[in-house]
Design a protein around this motif. Sequence first.
Motif, PDB file in Angstrom:
ATOM      1  N   THR A  17      18.785   1.640  -8.313  1.00  0.00           N
ATOM      2  CA  THR A  17      17.780   2.607  -8.498  1.00  0.00           C
ATOM      3  C   THR A  17      16.844   1.871  -9.412  1.00  0.00           C
ATOM      4  OG1 THR A  17      19.003   4.381  -7.681  1.00  0.00           O
ATOM      5  CG2 THR A  17      16.652   4.839  -9.136  1.00  0.00           C
ATOM      6  N   MET A  18      17.631   1.411 -10.649  1.00  0.00           N
ATOM      7  CA  MET A  18      16.664   0.653 -11.831  1.00  0.00           C
ATOM      8  C   MET A  18      16.052  -0.396 -11.146  1.00  0.00           C
ATOM      9  SD  MET A  18      17.186   2.447 -14.431  1.00  0.00           S
ATOM     10  CE  MET A  18      16.125   1.587 -15.490  1.00  0.00           C
ATOM     11  N   ASP A  19      16.659  -1.136 -10.427  1.00  0.00           N
ATOM     12  CA  ASP A  19      16.073  -2.383  -9.935  1.00  0.00           C
ATOM     13  C   ASP A  19      14.753  -2.172  -9.233  1.00  0.00           C
ATOM     14  OD1 ASP A  19      17.883  -4.077 -10.998  1.00  0.00           O
ATOM     15  OD2 ASP A  19      19.257  -4.367  -9.323  1.00  0.00           O
ATOM     16  N   SER A  20      14.971  -0.988  -8.086  1.00  0.00           N
ATOM     17  CA  SER A  20      13.957  -0.472  -7.338  1.00  0.00           C
ATOM     18  C   SER A  20      12.818  -0.194  -7.914  1.00  0.00           C
ATOM     19  CB  SER A  20      14.044   0.458  -6.301  1.00  0.00           C
ATOM     20  OG  SER A  20      15.310   0.156  -5.452  1.00  0.00           O
ATOM     21  N   LEU A  21      12.964   0.674  -9.248  1.00  0.00           N
ATOM     22  CA  LEU A  21      11.832   1.137  -9.960  1.00  0.00           C
ATOM     23  C   LEU A  21      11.315   0.126 -10.700  1.00  0.00           C
ATOM     24  CD1 LEU A  21      13.509   4.379 -11.596  1.00  0.00           C
ATOM     25  CD2 LEU A  21      11.843   4.479  -9.965  1.00  0.00           C
ATOM     26  N   SER A  22      11.907  -1.011 -11.018  1.00  0.00           N
ATOM     27  CA  SER A  22      11.184  -2.160 -11.810  1.00  0.00           C
ATOM     28  C   SER A  22      10.368  -2.658 -10.754  1.00  0.00           C
ATOM     29  CB  SER A  22      12.356  -2.929 -12.329  1.00  0.00           C
ATOM     30  OG  SER A  22      11.764  -4.256 -12.538  1.00  0.00           O
ATOM     31  N   ASP A  23      10.923  -3.004  -9.527  1.00  0.00           N
ATOM     32  CA  ASP A  23      10.261  -3.778  -8.533  1.00  0.00           C
ATOM     33  C   ASP A  23       8.653  -2.722  -8.215  1.00  0.00           C
ATOM     34  OD1 ASP A  23      11.990  -5.491  -8.440  1.00  0.00           O
ATOM     35  OD2 ASP A  23      12.657  -4.699  -6.623  1.00  0.00           O
ATOM     36  N   CYS A  24       8.552  -1.701  -8.550  1.00  0.00           N
ATOM     37  CA  CYS A  24       7.536  -0.896  -8.178  1.00  0.00           C
ATOM     38  C   CYS A  24       7.032  -0.209  -9.539  1.00  0.00           C
ATOM     39  CB  CYS A  24       7.618  -0.095  -6.983  1.00  0.00           C
ATOM     40  SG  CYS A  24       8.700   1.316  -7.382  1.00  0.00           S
ATOM     41  N   SER A  25       7.038  -0.960 -10.471  1.00  0.00           N
ATOM     42  CA  SER A  25       6.844  -0.253 -11.649  1.00  0.00           C
ATOM     43  C   SER A  25       5.188   0.255 -12.088  1.00  0.00           C
ATOM     44  CB  SER A  25       7.028  -0.885 -12.893  1.00  0.00           C
ATOM     45  OG  SER A  25       6.460  -2.033 -12.974  1.00  0.00           O
ATOM     46  N   GLU A  26       4.221  -0.918 -11.523  1.00  0.00           N
ATOM     47  CA  GLU A  26       2.802  -0.533 -11.660  1.00  0.00           C
ATOM     48  C   GLU A  26       2.509   0.642 -10.759  1.00  0.00           C
ATOM     49  OE1 GLU A  26       0.147  -3.711 -11.301  1.00  0.00           O
ATOM     50  OE2 GLU A  26       1.513  -5.013 -12.034  1.00  0.00           O
ATOM     51  N   ALA A  27       2.841   0.461  -9.474  1.00  0.00           N
ATOM     52  CA  ALA A  27       2.425   1.782  -8.631  1.00  0.00           C
ATOM     53  C   ALA A  27       3.199   3.119  -9.292  1.00  0.00           C
ATOM     54  CB  ALA A  27       3.086   1.643  -7.090  1.00  0.00           C
ATOM     55  N   LEU A  28       4.208   2.863  -9.644  1.00  0.00           N
ATOM     56  CA  LEU A  28       4.829   4.197 -10.406  1.00  0.00           C
ATOM     57  C   LEU A  28       3.979   4.810 -11.695  1.00  0.00           C
ATOM     58  CD1 LEU A  28       7.207   6.275 -10.660  1.00  0.00           C
ATOM     59  CD2 LEU A  28       8.573   4.507 -12.113  1.00  0.00           C
ATOM     60  N   ASN A  29       3.671   3.796 -12.198  1.00  0.00           N
ATOM     61  CA  ASN A  29       2.746   4.393 -13.322  1.00  0.00           C
ATOM     62  C   ASN A  29       1.508   4.677 -12.905  1.00  0.00           C
ATOM     63  OD1 ASN A  29       4.517   3.428 -15.301  1.00  0.00           O
ATOM     64  ND2 ASN A  29       3.689   1.205 -15.488  1.00  0.00           N
ATOM     65  N   GLU A  30       0.678   4.298 -12.043  1.00  0.00           N
ATOM     66  CA  GLU A  30      -0.519   5.050 -11.534  1.00  0.00           C
ATOM     67  C   GLU A  30      -0.138   6.307 -10.857  1.00  0.00           C
ATOM     68  OE1 GLU A  30      -3.548   3.850 -11.274  1.00  0.00           O
ATOM     69  OE2 GLU A  30      -3.062   2.018 -12.516  1.00  0.00           O
ATOM     70  N   VAL A  31       1.072   6.421 -10.258  1.00  0.00           N
ATOM     71  CA  VAL A  31       1.183   7.705  -9.773  1.00  0.00           C
ATOM     72  C   VAL A  31       1.501   8.886 -10.685  1.00  0.00           C
ATOM     73  CG1 VAL A  31       2.894   9.151  -8.503  1.00  0.00           C
ATOM     74  CG2 VAL A  31       2.029   7.118  -7.377  1.00  0.00           C
ATOM     75  N   LEU A  32       2.207   8.273 -11.841  1.00  0.00           N
ATOM     76  CA  LEU A  32       2.617   9.036 -13.038  1.00  0.00           C
ATOM     77  C   LEU A  32       1.128   9.715 -13.577  1.00  0.00           C
ATOM     78  CD1 LEU A  32       5.803   7.624 -14.324  1.00  0.00           C
ATOM     79  CD2 LEU A  32       5.604   9.678 -13.235  1.00  0.00           C
ATOM     80  N   ALA A  33       0.391   8.396 -13.826  1.00  0.00           N
ATOM     81  CA  ALA A  33      -0.978   8.934 -14.661  1.00  0.00           C
ATOM     82  C   ALA A  33      -1.720   9.850 -13.826  1.00  0.00           C
ATOM     83  CB  ALA A  33      -1.625   7.437 -14.735  1.00  0.00           C
ATOM     84  N   GLN A  34      -1.900   9.786 -12.668  1.00  0.00           N
ATOM     85  CA  GLN A  34      -2.544  10.747 -11.876  1.00  0.00           C
ATOM     86  C   GLN A  34      -2.201  12.065 -11.718  1.00  0.00           C
ATOM     87  OE1 GLN A  34      -5.639  10.123 -10.491  1.00  0.00           O
ATOM     88  NE2 GLN A  34      -5.061   8.016 -11.473  1.00  0.00           N
ATOM     89  N   GLN A  35      -0.597  12.405 -11.829  1.00  0.00           N
ATOM     90  CA  GLN A  35      -0.083  13.301 -11.833  1.00  0.00           C
ATOM     91  C   GLN A  35       0.029  14.048 -13.226  1.00  0.00           C
ATOM     92  OE1 GLN A  35       4.022  13.236 -10.503  1.00  0.00           O
ATOM     93  NE2 GLN A  35       3.242  12.898  -8.551  1.00  0.00           N
TER      94      GLN A  35
END
Length: 69
Positions: A17-35
Amino acid sequence: MPDVDTASISHQHLWCTMDSLSDCSEALNEVLAQQLKPLIDQELSIVFDDLTTIRAEGSTSLEGVSSPG
């Protein structure tokens, strides 16, 4: 995470899971910021979050390994 049976989660699952989160960290940061935007009374231009990664690496050789002491 909704609908996740925590009893079935292994150490290996967490590493993957950590590897997957690292691979998509930019998209994850964008989603978190919007929320987070609706929760803040001001205009949001930058968000700081802590997605600290702890990494452990090592190697083991069975030949020639002496035990301490």
